[in-house]
Design a protein around this motif. Structure first.
Motif, PDB file in Angstrom:
ATOM      1  N   PHE A  31       0.827  -1.211   0.000  1.00 18.20           N
ATOM      2  CA  PHE A  31       0.000   0.000   0.000  1.00 18.20           C
ATOM      3  C   PHE A  31       0.857   1.256   0.000  1.00 18.20           C
ATOM      4  CE2 PHE A  31      -2.097   3.203   2.823  1.00 18.20           C
ATOM      5  CZ  PHE A  31      -2.949   3.722   1.863  1.00 18.20           C
ATOM      6  N   LEU A  32       1.922   1.256   0.794  1.00 14.47           N
ATOM      7  CA  LEU A  32       2.795   2.436   0.820  1.00 14.47           C
ATOM      8  C   LEU A  32       3.406   2.684  -0.553  1.00 14.47           C
ATOM      9  CD1 LEU A  32       4.789   2.256   4.191  1.00 14.47           C
ATOM     10  CD2 LEU A  32       2.957   3.833   3.561  1.00 14.47           C
ATOM     11  N   VAL A  33       3.897   1.616  -1.170  1.00 16.41           N
ATOM     12  CA  VAL A  33       4.508   1.769  -2.488  1.00 16.41           C
ATOM     13  C   VAL A  33       3.455   2.164  -3.525  1.00 16.41           C
ATOM     14  CG1 VAL A  33       5.821   0.611  -4.311  1.00 16.41           C
ATOM     15  CG2 VAL A  33       6.302   0.093  -1.911  1.00 16.41           C
ATOM     16  N   ALA A  34       2.320   1.457  -3.509  1.00 14.64           N
ATOM     17  CA  ALA A  34       1.283   1.691  -4.518  1.00 14.64           C
ATOM     18  C   ALA A  34       0.605   3.042  -4.349  1.00 14.64           C
ATOM     19  CB  ALA A  34       0.236   0.575  -4.459  1.00 14.64           C
ATOM     20  N   SER A  35       0.426   3.501  -3.113  1.00 14.02           N
ATOM     21  CA  SER A  35      -0.230   4.798  -2.908  1.00 14.02           C
ATOM     22  C   SER A  35       0.637   5.924  -3.448  1.00 14.02           C
ATOM     23  CB  SER A  35      -0.525   5.018  -1.419  1.00 14.02           C
ATOM     24  OG  SER A  35       0.666   5.011  -0.650  1.00 14.02           O
ATOM     25  N   GLY A  36       1.970   5.811  -3.274  1.00 14.21           N
ATOM     26  CA  GLY A  36       2.865   6.803  -3.859  1.00 14.21           C
ATOM     27  C   GLY A  36       2.834   6.768  -5.372  1.00 14.21           C
ATOM     28  N   HIS A  51       9.571   3.547  -9.873  1.00 13.01           N
ATOM     29  CA  HIS A  51       9.126   3.588  -8.488  1.00 13.01           C
ATOM     30  C   HIS A  51       9.714   2.442  -7.666  1.00 13.01           C
ATOM     31  CE1 HIS A  51       6.505   5.836  -5.849  1.00 13.01           C
ATOM     32  NE2 HIS A  51       6.038   4.714  -5.329  1.00 13.01           N
ATOM     33  N   GLY A  52       9.869   1.272  -8.275  1.00 13.30           N
ATOM     34  CA  GLY A  52      10.469   0.155  -7.564  1.00 13.30           C
ATOM     35  C   GLY A  52      11.909   0.444  -7.174  1.00 13.30           C
ATOM     36  N   GLY A  53      12.620   1.175  -8.022  1.00  9.99           N
ATOM     37  CA  GLY A  53      13.986   1.558  -7.701  1.00  9.99           C
ATOM     38  C   GLY A  53      14.050   2.485  -6.494  1.00  9.99           C
ATOM     39  N   LEU A  54      13.033   3.331  -6.341  1.00 10.74           N
ATOM     40  CA  LEU A  54      12.985   4.221  -5.183  1.00 10.74           C
ATOM     41  C   LEU A  54      12.738   3.435  -3.897  1.00 10.74           C
ATOM     42  CD1 LEU A  54      10.909   7.066  -6.865  1.00 10.74           C
ATOM     43  CD2 LEU A  54      13.328   7.171  -6.235  1.00 10.74           C
ATOM     44  N   TYR A  55      11.908   2.406  -3.985  1.00  9.69           N
ATOM     45  CA  TYR A  55      11.713   1.491  -2.848  1.00  9.69           C
ATOM     46  C   TYR A  55      13.038   0.851  -2.453  1.00  9.69           C
ATOM     47  CZ  TYR A  55      10.594  -3.068  -0.755  1.00  9.69           C
ATOM     48  OH  TYR A  55      10.574  -4.201   0.028  1.00  9.69           O
ATOM     49  N   THR A  83      14.964   9.478   0.135  1.00 11.49           N
ATOM     50  CA  THR A  83      14.349   8.987  -1.092  1.00 11.49           C
ATOM     51  C   THR A  83      13.427  10.039  -1.688  1.00 11.49           C
ATOM     52  OG1 THR A  83      14.403   6.752  -0.161  1.00 11.49           O
ATOM     53  CG2 THR A  83      13.066   7.079  -2.134  1.00 11.49           C
ATOM     54  N   GLY A  84      12.726  10.778  -0.816  1.00  8.60           N
ATOM     55  CA  GLY A  84      11.884  11.865  -1.303  1.00  8.60           C
ATOM     56  C   GLY A  84      12.693  12.930  -2.016  1.00  8.60           C
ATOM     57  N   GLY A 211       8.941   9.470  -1.381  1.00  2.94           N
ATOM     58  CA  GLY A 211       9.184   9.275   0.045  1.00  2.94           C
ATOM     59  C   GLY A 211       8.397   8.110   0.621  1.00  2.94           C
ATOM     60  N   LEU A 212       7.171   7.912   0.130  1.00  2.41           N
ATOM     61  CA  LEU A 212       6.377   6.765   0.586  1.00  2.41           C
ATOM     62  C   LEU A 212       7.033   5.450   0.175  1.00  2.41           C
ATOM     63  CD1 LEU A 212       2.781   8.078  -0.180  1.00  2.41           C
ATOM     64  CD2 LEU A 212       3.739   7.603   2.086  1.00  2.41           C
ATOM     65  N   ALA A 213       7.567   5.410  -1.050  1.00  2.00           N
ATOM     66  CA  ALA A 213       8.290   4.212  -1.482  1.00  2.00           C
ATOM     67  C   ALA A 213       9.532   3.994  -0.627  1.00  2.00           C
ATOM     68  CB  ALA A 213       8.678   4.343  -2.959  1.00  2.00           C
TER      69      ALA A 213
END
Length: 301
Positions: A31-36, A51-55, A83-84, A211-213
């Motif tokens: 959810f954190l990754v997907a919401s971002g 986005h996966g790279g940011l995670y 990350t943000g 940042g969420l990721a």
């Protein structure tokens, strides 16, 4: 398929508690990754394949900070904030140049960023697997719930993800800033005419999503093996989630994330060879019956 094993597990309070808690752990991190990712797409209309790279960066930022400070809270804060900031830099330098571009161009640019981040991590940390280990603050006996035992850190992960999600939902739906962001998603030209700095808003939105990721990566670091490319699976799951939940819908991302969490947790017992197939099948059904997603709205663009 092994439905008998699944039914046997669900009939046992200990096994059911373990699998349900696992479902929520997986679901809340997703959810954190997907919401971002959903926020970025909903406002910027960019399919952020990086986005996966940011995670992944968030997990490695947490590892580095914890190695130096031995302070998990500092590691978690650095994971999200750093990350943000990386996300803001990427948005200003690269992503802003592909606004309005066709989908193929967006995917190529974002995939290139993913490869760059993977190689940067490999260059700095090497290709070996890394382990952060459980923080001392959570080196506690498991907590007994309904006959099962759940590690204290797992409960913290679920709670922290839920709080972050609620803060995001409240900000977007109940604050003046959130109203401006929603207006930006619908009509950026009108927002600009009103004298609001849309360039800054785009950077902030991308930074918050990134940042969420990073926060998800920081939360996952103590319990996951860190390796270059670790964000790819989360990225694919996140795209499935925002398709099912609806592009730009935070509530939809939450419901879809919990659904995927349960499919993964229960599927590991009942249908381990068809878990991914079931997720894609559900996504296909949603695309056929409701292309905008369960909680999405048809785009006015």
């Amino acid at each position: 398929m092994n439905i008998d094993a699944l039914l046997l597990c669900l009939s046992s309070s200990a096994c059911a508690t373990t699998q349900i808690s696992t479902a929520f752990i997986i679901g809340m991190l997703l959810f954190l990754v997907a919401s971002g990712l959903s926020l970025i797409f909903g406002v910027l209309n960019v399919t952020n394949f990086a986005h996966g790279g940011l995670y992944m960066l968030g997990a490695y930022f947490a590892l580095s900070t914890y190695t130096v400070t031995s302070n998990f809270w500092a590691a978690l804060a650095v994971a999200a904030v750093a990350t943000g900031l990386v996300g803001i830099a990427l948005e200003r330098l690269i992503i802003s140049r592909i606004y309005g571009a066709d989908l193929l161009m967006q995917l190529l640019v974002c995939y290139a960023l993913t490869l760059i981040m993977d190689d940067a991590i490999r260059f700095i940390y090497g290709s070996d697997y890394k382990m952060m280990g459980m923080p001392d603050a959570f080196a506690l006996p498991p907590i007994a719930i309904a006959g099962g035992f759940i590690p204290a850190y797992y409960l913290f992960m679920i709670a922290a993800s839920a709080v972050a999600g609620l803060l995001l939902w409240f900000t977007i739906n109940r604050t003046r800033f959130g109203k401006i962001v929603r207006a930006l998603a619908i009509n950026p030209s009108m927002v600009s005419v009103l004298g609001i700095n849309t360039t800054l808003l785009y950077a902030i939105v991308f930074g918050v999503g990134s940042g969420l990721a990073g926060l998800a990566g920081g939360l996952a670091a103590p319990i996951r093996t860190l390796t270059p490319g670790m964000g790819l699976s989360f990225l694919l799951d996140s795209f499935i989630i925002i398709v099912i939940g609806g592009m730009g819908s935070i509530g939809g991302a939450f419901v879809a994330s919990i659904l995927i969490g349960f499919i993964k947790a229960l599927g590991a017992i009942g249908f381990p060879l068809f878990t991914d197939g079931l997720m894609f099948a559900i996504m296909a059904v949603v695309l056929i019956l409701r292309p905008q997603g369960l909680f999405g709205e048809r785009s006015a663009r």
